[in-house]
Design a protein around this motif. Structure first.
Motif, PDB file in Angstrom:
ATOM      1  N   UNK A  53      34.406  20.567  43.977  1.00 42.47           N
ATOM      2  CA  UNK A  53      35.580  19.712  44.139  1.00 42.47           C
ATOM      3  C   UNK A  53      36.552  20.334  45.120  1.00 42.47           C
ATOM      4  N   UNK A  54      36.531  21.672  45.182  1.00 45.90           N
ATOM      5  CA  UNK A  54      37.390  22.412  46.108  1.00 45.90           C
ATOM      6  C   UNK A  54      36.561  23.534  46.718  1.00 45.90           C
ATOM      7  N   UNK A  55      36.578  23.661  48.044  1.00 49.79           N
ATOM      8  CA  UNK A  55      35.781  24.680  48.718  1.00 49.79           C
ATOM      9  C   UNK A  55      36.368  26.070  48.565  1.00 49.79           C
ATOM     10  N   UNK A  56      37.678  26.171  48.510  1.00 50.99           N
ATOM     11  CA  UNK A  56      38.362  27.471  48.509  1.00 50.99           C
ATOM     12  C   UNK A  56      38.017  28.277  47.261  1.00 50.99           C
ATOM     13  N   UNK A 175      33.423  39.881  45.279  1.00 53.81           N
ATOM     14  CA  UNK A 175      33.114  38.463  45.101  1.00 53.81           C
ATOM     15  C   UNK A 175      33.652  37.608  46.234  1.00 53.81           C
ATOM     16  N   UNK A 176      33.003  36.477  46.510  1.00 55.02           N
ATOM     17  CA  UNK A 176      33.608  35.515  47.431  1.00 55.02           C
ATOM     18  C   UNK A 176      34.963  35.008  46.942  1.00 55.02           C
ATOM     19  N   UNK A 177      35.166  35.027  45.629  1.00 56.41           N
ATOM     20  CA  UNK A 177      36.461  34.608  45.091  1.00 56.41           C
ATOM     21  C   UNK A 177      37.603  35.471  45.604  1.00 56.41           C
ATOM     22  N   UNK A 178      37.302  36.695  45.989  1.00 58.45           N
ATOM     23  CA  UNK A 178      38.287  37.594  46.594  1.00 58.45           C
ATOM     24  C   UNK A 178      37.940  37.829  48.064  1.00 58.45           C
ATOM     25  N   UNK A 182      41.584  33.820  56.611  1.00 57.80           N
ATOM     26  CA  UNK A 182      42.581  34.013  57.656  1.00 57.80           C
ATOM     27  C   UNK A 182      43.987  33.803  57.103  1.00 57.80           C
ATOM     28  N   UNK A 183      44.891  34.796  57.253  1.00 55.81           N
ATOM     29  CA  UNK A 183      46.261  34.632  56.738  1.00 55.81           C
ATOM     30  C   UNK A 183      46.956  33.403  57.299  1.00 55.81           C
ATOM     31  N   UNK A 184      46.597  33.019  58.510  1.00 51.79           N
ATOM     32  CA  UNK A 184      47.215  31.837  59.109  1.00 51.79           C
ATOM     33  C   UNK A 184      46.930  30.595  58.262  1.00 51.79           C
ATOM     34  N   UNK A 185      45.706  30.497  57.738  1.00 53.64           N
ATOM     35  CA  UNK A 185      45.342  29.326  56.939  1.00 53.64           C
ATOM     36  C   UNK A 185      45.970  29.375  55.548  1.00 53.64           C
ATOM     37  N   UNK A 186      46.225  30.565  55.042  1.00 54.98           N
ATOM     38  CA  UNK A 186      46.802  30.693  53.701  1.00 54.98           C
ATOM     39  C   UNK A 186      48.218  30.147  53.634  1.00 54.98           C
ATOM     40  N   UNK A 187      48.837  29.946  54.781  1.00 53.39           N
ATOM     41  CA  UNK A 187      50.187  29.389  54.811  1.00 53.39           C
ATOM     42  C   UNK A 187      50.170  27.868  54.624  1.00 53.39           C
ATOM     43  N   UNK A 188      48.974  27.280  54.706  1.00 52.98           N
ATOM     44  CA  UNK A 188      48.866  25.843  54.529  1.00 52.98           C
ATOM     45  C   UNK A 188      48.817  25.456  53.069  1.00 52.98           C
ATOM     46  N   UNK A 189      48.571  24.167  52.821  1.00 56.65           N
ATOM     47  CA  UNK A 189      48.565  23.664  51.452  1.00 56.65           C
ATOM     48  C   UNK A 189      47.252  24.010  50.761  1.00 56.65           C
ATOM     49  N   UNK A 190      47.258  24.141  49.434  1.00 63.92           N
ATOM     50  CA  UNK A 190      46.003  24.358  48.710  1.00 63.92           C
ATOM     51  C   UNK A 190      44.981  23.254  48.968  1.00 63.92           C
ATOM     52  N   UNK A 191      45.445  22.021  49.107  1.00 59.33           N
ATOM     53  CA  UNK A 191      44.503  20.922  49.337  1.00 59.33           C
ATOM     54  C   UNK A 191      43.805  21.068  50.680  1.00 59.33           C
ATOM     55  N   UNK A 192      44.501  21.590  51.689  1.00 62.14           N
ATOM     56  CA  UNK A 192      43.866  21.806  52.989  1.00 62.14           C
ATOM     57  C   UNK A 192      42.778  22.867  52.891  1.00 62.14           C
ATOM     58  N   UNK A 193      43.035  23.912  52.109  1.00 59.96           N
ATOM     59  CA  UNK A 193      42.030  24.960  51.930  1.00 59.96           C
ATOM     60  C   UNK A 193      40.843  24.458  51.117  1.00 59.96           C
ATOM     61  N   UNK A 194      41.054  23.460  50.287  1.00 63.00           N
ATOM     62  CA  UNK A 194      39.937  22.885  49.539  1.00 63.00           C
ATOM     63  C   UNK A 194      38.930  22.222  50.469  1.00 63.00           C
ATOM     64  N   UNK A 195      39.378  21.833  51.656  1.00 66.84           N
ATOM     65  CA  UNK A 195      38.496  21.165  52.609  1.00 66.84           C
ATOM     66  C   UNK A 195      37.935  22.118  53.651  1.00 66.84           C
ATOM     67  N   UNK A 196      38.704  23.150  54.033  1.00 69.33           N
ATOM     68  CA  UNK A 196      38.263  24.024  55.117  1.00 69.33           C
ATOM     69  C   UNK A 196      38.861  25.408  54.955  1.00 69.33           C
ATOM     70  N   UNK A 197      38.024  26.438  55.109  1.00 72.80           N
ATOM     71  CA  UNK A 197      38.477  27.818  55.084  1.00 72.80           C
ATOM     72  C   UNK A 197      37.988  28.523  56.342  1.00 72.80           C
TER      73      UNK A 197
END
Length: 545
Positions: A53-56, A175-178, A182-197
């Motif tokens: 449901x979420x890629x991140x 783990x992949x969970x840790x 990219x720190x640049x992407x971490x500034x975005x919304x959680x929903x954006x990270x659910x689609x692309x990391x």
């Protein structure tokens, strides 16, 4: 491994730990996977059974998220199939005498695929992102529950402070969970990270995850920092991997045999047996480490709160024969709280899982279930011995039917209750069941804390959690604390061996079979590997044509 139960309802299929360990596969049905001269290029077309449901993986606990993000993300440390740790993005580390401070020297010259530099600042940003309440992490944050803070010592050195000693900390960082995003992407919304990391890994996924379709990977040509302990350094051989989500097992099988795809995951034992006998195909497989597929008895209330009833259920059903009947010899029957492929597995518990119907009858008599009703079921004080099996995954139906028939011969009624997700969660939190089934993969014995720790009993206050047996043994809790403070692996494994013996004595779980991870492929797909938790790795994979 297909975890079921609370994780399946909370976020798909939850599994612990996916590590880039690129182990060798066990291939059957075709030529040796290493035959021929490896070649670069080509596109691997892969069909998988489910999407997250979420890629991140900072947010998602699911196996599918970890499998799909490992090609993109690297970790600070690398864990091999023996449970040993090796350098990866961290070249070395030191641990303070009190076990509460970890200092990592970082590999230089590493960049994220968006051009941002990997350095100590990036490590701090990732760890803080995992524990940030806004991330709403369903697993990663709990893996580093002891985390206090991290600070930049210099661009290539980071110091991490823990609230308390935690011998599982390196395992969590593997783990992949840790994994490092990219720190640049971490500034975005959680929903954006659910689609692309975006990571530093051997592949990049420019379009991210497309719901109900899949994800496409492109080789990272700059990749030169695979761990030395892995099977291959440098960029991957494949130019691309095109992953398509095909939930239906027969449809995945048909896509493979008709040439629509090159490889598939998650086929049924029947399909695996067919492909092993079919020229032109190879089944690559390895055993999942961690918790076997099991029935979890409610040890807190109801008939199974009596340890003698639990012992009777373990002894009075021929679990090994049922596994042979249902899975045609593809899966091995389980004989312990951990699968044999798990580092730290204690084989001394195996004899406790022997089939002994006479002993089972004696135990039920001792527990007071001495009567019989007209249907032949045991009774006590006029009440039938009934166990409600709560589940929400139709793939277990055939197995459940055979267990139900075996339990009836013992005089125990099992009632199969296949419910919707919302009902499942409500009853899980209320403890309104006698049996639940699940498995949980992990390349180390720490998974025992996840499945048997008292803090992980699901309640309405705590929410969905993984101790479905509702098991609470102060002796085991003390062993868990000792394991966290262990100074070396040998001591940690010794403590977890005692935990396995206590859990077996208490019958806090009824292990049924040890799952296999399989990748079925046409013979032209070579060098399929497996990660330390049994999930597939394609970093070394190449195509003959």
């Amino acid at each position: 491994m297909r975890p079921r139960g609370p994780a399946a309802v909370a976020a798909g299929t939850a599994t612990l730990m996916l590590i880039l360990a690129a182990g060798c596969s066990s291939g059957t049905g075709g030529p040796a996977t290493a035959a021929g001269t490896p070649r670069d290029g080509g596109t691997l077309r892969l069909a998988v059974e489910k999407e997250p449901e979420c890629l991140d993986p900072h947010q998602s606990p699911t196996e599918s998220a970890r499998m799909l993000t490992r090609p993109i993300l690297d970790s600070l440390v690398y864990q091999d199939s023996r449970g040993d740790f090796h350098p990866w993005l961290a070249t070395r580390w030191t641990i303070s005498p009190d076990g509460r401070k970890y200092t990592f020297d970082l590999l230089g010259g590493v960049t994220f695929t968006d051009g941002e530099k990997f350095d100590a600042r990036a490590v701090v940003a990732n760890l803080d992102h995992v524990v940030d309440p806004d991330t709403k992490s369903l697993l990663a944050a709990s893996l580093i529950a002891a985390y206090d803070s991290a600070k930049v010592v210099d661009p290539d050195t980071v110091e991490i402070s823990l609230k308390r000693p935690d011998s599982s900390f390196l395992g969590a960082l593997a783990l992949p969970n840790l994994g490092m995003e990219s720190p640049r992407t971490l500034k975005g919304s959680p929903s954006a990270l659910c689609a692309k990391i975006v990571g530093t890994g051997p592949f990049t996924a420019p379009a991210g995850l497309v719901p109900q379709k899949g994800i496409d990977y492109v080789r990272n040509p700059a990749y030169t920092w695979a761990p030395a302990a892995a099977s291959k350094n440098g960029p991957p051989r494949l130019e691309r991997i095109e992953v398509t989500v095909v939930p239906d097992g027969p449809a995945r099988m048909g896509a493979l045999t008709s040439g629509q795809v090159d490889a598939v995951t998650g086929l049924s034992p029947t399909s695996i047996g067919t492909l092993k006998r079919t020229p032109g195909f190879t089944v690559h497989s390895t055993g999942f480490p961690g918790i076997p597929y099991s029935y979890w008895p409610n040890t807190a209330k109801g008939p199974l709160s009596d340890v003698n009833v639990r012992k009777a259920l373990r002894a009075g059903i021929d679990w090994q024969q049922i596994v042979k009947n249902v899975y045609f010899g593809v899966y091995e029957g389980a004989k312990g709280p951990l699968s044999p492929s798990t580092p730290g597995y204690d084989p001394s518990v195996a004899p406790a899982y022997a089939y002994d119907p006479a002993e089972a009858g004696r135990l039920l008599d001792q527990a007071g279930w001495t009567g019989r009703d007209a249907a032949g079921y045991r009774t006590k004080n006029g009440k039938r011995l009934t166990l409600r099996h709560l589940w929400s995954d139709g793939s277990v139906a055939n197995l459940a039917v055979q267990i139900q028939a075996a339990a009836k011969r013992l005089g125990v009624e099992t009632v199969e209750e296949n419910v919707d997700g919302g009902t499942f969660v409500n009853r899980l939190l209320a403890g309104d069941y006698e049996l639940i089934d699940t498995s949980f993969s992990s390349p180390g014995p720490e998974v025992l804390r996840v499945l048997f720790g008292a803090d992980n009993i699901p309640t309405r206050e705590r929410g969905v959690n993984n101790n479905m047996a509702r098991y609470d043994n102060p002796r085991v809790e003390e062993d868990f604390r000792r394991a966290l403070a262990a100074k070396d692996q040998a001591d940690r494994y010794r403590i977890y061996a005692q935990v396995q013996r206590t859990i077996t004595e208490d019958v806090a779980v009824l292990p049924i079979y040890s799952p296999l991870s399989t990748v079925a492929a046409r013979d032209g797909v070579r060098q399929v590997g497996f990660n330390a938790d049994g999930t597939p790795s394609f970093h070394s994979t190449w195509l003959t044509s």
